[in-house]
Motif scaffolding. Sequence first.
Motif, PDB file in Angstrom:
ATOM      1  N   TYR C  84       0.792  -1.166  -0.155  1.00 38.20           N
ATOM      2  CA  TYR C  84      -0.195   0.002   0.022  1.00 38.20           C
ATOM      3  C   TYR C  84       0.881   1.270  -0.052  1.00 38.20           C
ATOM      4  CZ  TYR C  84      -2.720  -3.861   1.634  1.00 38.20           C
ATOM      5  OH  TYR C  84      -3.594  -5.023   1.931  1.00 38.20           O
ATOM      6  N   GLN C 140      -6.139  -0.983   1.708  1.00 36.32           N
ATOM      7  CA  GLN C 140      -6.240  -1.248   0.336  1.00 36.32           C
ATOM      8  C   GLN C 140      -7.097   0.002  -0.359  1.00 36.32           C
ATOM      9  OE1 GLN C 140      -4.830  -2.620  -2.265  1.00 36.32           O
ATOM     10  NE2 GLN C 140      -5.763  -4.588  -2.325  1.00 36.32           N
ATOM     11  N   PRO C 160      -1.777  -6.565  -6.052  1.00 36.66           N
ATOM     12  CA  PRO C 160      -2.730  -6.084  -5.067  1.00 36.66           C
ATOM     13  C   PRO C 160      -3.505  -6.787  -4.077  1.00 36.66           C
ATOM     14  CG  PRO C 160      -3.688  -6.122  -7.188  1.00 36.66           C
ATOM     15  CD  PRO C 160      -2.333  -6.818  -7.353  1.00 36.66           C
ATOM     16  N   THR C 172     -12.203  -8.123  -2.406  1.00 38.90           N
ATOM     17  CA  THR C 172     -11.467  -6.888  -3.129  1.00 38.90           C
ATOM     18  C   THR C 172     -11.410  -7.427  -4.471  1.00 38.90           C
ATOM     19  OG1 THR C 172     -10.092  -7.080  -1.058  1.00 38.90           O
ATOM     20  CG2 THR C 172      -9.199  -5.880  -3.016  1.00 38.90           C
TER      21      THR C 172
END
Lengths: 435, 292, 365, 274
Positions: C84, C140, C160, C172
């Motif tokens: 991140y 995130q 990610p 996500t």
Amino acid sequence: MIGRALAFGFAGLLAGCAPADDRPEIVVQRFFGECGAAYGESTDVAAADTECGILTTLINRFEAENPDIRVKVNVVAWPGYPQLAAQIAAGDPPDLVTMHQSVISDYAGAGLIEPVEPLLAAARIDPAAFTPAARAGVEKEGRLYAMPWDTIGRLWHINTALMAEAGLMRGGKPVLPNSPEELLAHARQFRERTSKPYLIQAQVSAPDFHVALLYTYLLAQDAVIFPDARHIRLDTPQARAIVTVLRQLNAEGLTTLNQDFPAATAAFIQGEGGIFPVGTWMLGPYDAEAARSNSPLHGNYAVAPFPRLWGEEASFVDGHAWIVPAARRSPAERAAMARFLGFLAKYNYDWSRTGQLPAFAQVVESPAFRALPHRADIAALARTGKQLPGYVERQSAVQGLIGEELEAAITGAKPVDTALKDAERRVNRLYAQMM
Amino acid sequence: MTAALRDRLAGYAFVGPFLLVYAAVLIVPLVMGIVISLHRADLFGRREWIGLDNYAQALGDPVLHQAFGNTVLLAVLIVPPLTVIALLLALALNRPGKFAAVLRGVFFSSLVLSVTIVTLIWRFILTPDAGLIAEGLEAAGRAPIPFLSDPDLVIPAIAVTTLWWSLGFPVMLILAGLQQVPGDIYEAAALDGAGRWTVLRRITLPAIRRTLLLVVMLQTAAQLQLFGQAQLLTGGGPGGASRTIVLYIFEVSFGRWELGYATAIAELLFGMIIALTLLQYWLVTRHEEPRA
Amino acid sequence: MSGLELIDVSKSYGATPVLERVSLSVLPREFIAFLGPSGSGKSTLLRIIAGLETADSGEVWLDGERIDTRSPGARGIAMVFQHYALYPHMTVRENMAFGLRNAGVARDEITRRIAQAADILEIAEQLDKKPGQMSGGQRQRVAIGRAIIKQPRLFLLDEPLSNLDAALRGRTRVELAQLRTRVDAALIMVTHDQAEAMTLADRIVILDDCCIQQVGTPAEVYARPANAFVARFVGSPPMAMLPATIAGEEAGRVCVRLAEGTVLATAVPAGELVAGTEVEVGLRPEHVRLAAPGEAGLAAQVELVERLGDRTFLYAKLEGGAEIIALEPGFGTVRPGDAVTLAIDAPCAHVFTASGAAHHPEPRA
Amino acid sequence: MKGARLHPLVVMALLLGAGVMLAPMVWTLLLSFKSNAALMADSGAAFSGPYTLENYAAILKGSLTLQWLANSLIVATGATVGVLVLSSLAGYGFARLEFPFRRTLFVIVLLGLAVPEQAVILPRHQLFAMLGLHNSYPGLILPSLTGSFGVFFMTQYFRAIPKELDEAALLDGASRFTLFWKVLLPLTFPAQATLGVFTFLAAWNDYWWPLISATTSDRFTLTVGLASAQMNYAQTSGLGFLMAQAVFASIPILVVYIAFQKQIVRAMAGTAVR
């Protein structure tokens, strides 16, 4: 924001914080101690006491009388010569510095201080006004390198109460020895009768204490200590005899042991011994102490020059003087310095209240000085005082070296002749390495 | 301007200011020192090339020998006790709670005082007339002890003063080291039934080995440079019994003006400190695996 | 020309090459996944696009402008980092505003965009928190928000999902899928997880050994892997590769003989494959099943049974040592150590020559 | 081990040790509240009243102590700010930027850790004399700024910060300086606090250099100033005043220490002992 604050702070630092001031500034550097607590604001010279008190008050008064001069005072730890050397090496020496006359030749020889005749002239001080002893102390190779301020010698400070107890008073005067044998005899008698040591001595961290004794009695016998500027002669029968007596005093416990100057000074006040062979500068404080009604010393204080033990009457003397480190100075600054010297000269009598002999003959003759307590007893110093030859440099370092060896000899850590040989060797090596 | 060039310039822009000061105020004097030490030089600028004579003179100088002995004795009297006491204190104080926190504060406190103040305080503790210890002895009917004027007592007295003054920093370092030791290895040791002594010897000490090394290295280097305490407490006396190497350097340079000789002694001290530091490092780390 | 264009990008670290003459075109609004094992150069390629690394040679163009000479901040690219990389000492709001402030965007515009992004990502409540006070999932989103708000022309995502636990990863993934509908930019995601790549990407770029091995839609790379590497790498469990030789041809399709002797008639056009050539036969698990009782097949010994509930994978060894994977619907009853007979759907087999070149079956008429 | 109860004997030993640590300070404090005259007669008088504030009044009134205090504050603060700025910049440069001779330069800086003050102080004194830097604040501060430790310490600290943050900031269009100033520097606050406190302490307590570099009393730092006052020949009076000066001079540094105690210990645990 923060960055700007930092930058601002740095700029402030670099610029320094002194406000603009176009008065000439003189930096006066002195030892004699710090006593701002007691005399910080006093200008009453006559009321001041002790070397520190009188000099502090004098400078305060000078500042008060001369608002057009800025005076900065450096008080340095005694004797302050390492600092002075650092200051000169740093290229930023003070303007007027107290210096022992015995040290002047070092600085004069290396060209680090200026001859002061022009300043004296500007201050309207006639060198002829100095006492011969004072003048001898500041004159090197025909030039005057300082304004002499006093002559200091060592005296026997005597606790007459204890002397009486020991049976060593006659006609209200202490009986002093006339030979080394007599000295030891007196000391033993004193010890027996009072169970206190005859002598109080600063034997610790005070290298010059014993050296002064040694020089005194060598000079009394006209012994040549320094045959030339680069050699010392110490391993002599005369020196051995003197040191042996000092060692004997220690060995028999006829003197205090393990005291430094502050301790010895206090011991005398508290009546812990009979005689304290220390400088003229304690005359004032001890006299004041003797005047205090609840002091062990009350009414029982006397002084005398060192007794004649070997040879003739003599005393190794020194003196304080004001020197001027070589530097570029503006005419205004020089004028301010001259005014300061003139001011000091005017107060030479007040300085002599410390116990030192004045540097100006006129003061020595003055009734005011004569009226000071005990001064009659020590006037002989002016006649008998001797200094080392003017070519002798590094006296303080030399005293340090000899002092260390003497200490070893006197405490019994080293045989006397080994110590003297070592001292001689170390001093000669020091001279050999000098540039 | 390419990105790579810009990055390089950025690099120099960031490290430049420090390097400039570093070069001017450390490297230049360091080199000057080596050059000066090869001269008969005085404090006020006179120079005369004499090669290694200053070093030869130093090796044969009895005063330096004595100062060397004093300095080494001081380091021996200070560093090991300091390390041990600091270790014990850190072990005892490495725990939560007010009591430990207050004591930590107490043991750290002297570290913030300057040498002038420490010696001022201790002079009036040690002095035989009217000192704190003398007062205590007098109250007990004993004669005061002249710590600072007895050649045999003066070095221990300076050592005690230094111990008192320097204790806080090593305690702090070792505490920090102890807090680095992961708690689970203590738990694992407890499960293995290890006693206190075993845990200390087999787990704690090995875990803070590098911290202890750091403490010893830093303190050795510091005590070999002991100056202020000796100068202010005793001026090196009595009879040079407490003169340290650095005090001698000070005397030779600013008292005797013999800059060349003083610098040569300083270079010798420099070499000695580096050699000792490397030796200690080697002794402690020679059995260790190289670190990743 | 719009979109991203990589031309002959090469990079090496000292003597070790990382990328060799890589070229690639990405369309506007396309979602590309860089897939490859670790060390394949996929991250380096992403970082070269971002400007965090400099290519030794080659060019990077974006929307008709050459960008490889520009600093990272001036490329119109946003990136979501693996960990991140939120600024820990700044609040969420400050984190998002930082890039815009550097770009000199007006204050009220910044406020507006932050509000909008926070709204979309449902982090409006968190704007004054610092990253340390937030959960992994929330961080995130902030990281994504920080990227969105810059309205970049190209969106880069570095692994990610690798930092999230399994449950969050699923959610996500859905959010990333939605993300592409909200941003007017191409997206490039680096991943080593093929499921992610398959799910999200329009096209997958498979990298290995300093080179792009294949670029294609998920269906293409699965059904028609460009070479043995891609075939092995894509698909879970992977394609089994059985050593074989070309036995001959039948109606223009090759027949292969497996090491243990069985001959399979594939649907692969013969082309230049001549009899006697050493090849590997690739079989997806779904094309290998347990033979019905009495049915002919390959004898094998089951070594591992992976029961996924709705289906079961059997990892087995043929005589001669070749490993094969079979798919059995349902929970199954086979246990490790059992000897089984496997039936093979030979027309679905792929053939790979020693150089790795792939020969795929012709679709059945 | 941690949290285990202390043996009563250990507690006793600790209390005894604490007593030894504190006794000199309490003694100093008591002396500082006694009149000089009372102490001249008997220093044991410190243990009983009457106590007075006259020594402190004397400090505020007539002596240079306040000036020395200000000098010490300026020098120590200047050294601290300087070290923090230089070490942070250099630490970032060495940790994060690529430039020719980076490793060589770093090694040269690390070698500085091994150079004792003694090896450079005399030639430095000569050098500063040539440059006319003596008896000035820059002259007193500059030698503190050569410490390799700060650079080493900050480099390690910067290295421990994830590189992703730099990259994120670069992509956010930050310049190298913005990146350093706004993103990384704030993260090094604990390290700055530790380094700052130790630099401050070291500069505050330095004795050797100001002793030879400050040539007038009004540029003395506290250490030198107090030494000049206490080392005077045959000084038997003024004990209470000296002690009051000592107490007075220690107050600011104690405040700094107490204020930062937590940071010191915590941050040292983090980085210093690697």
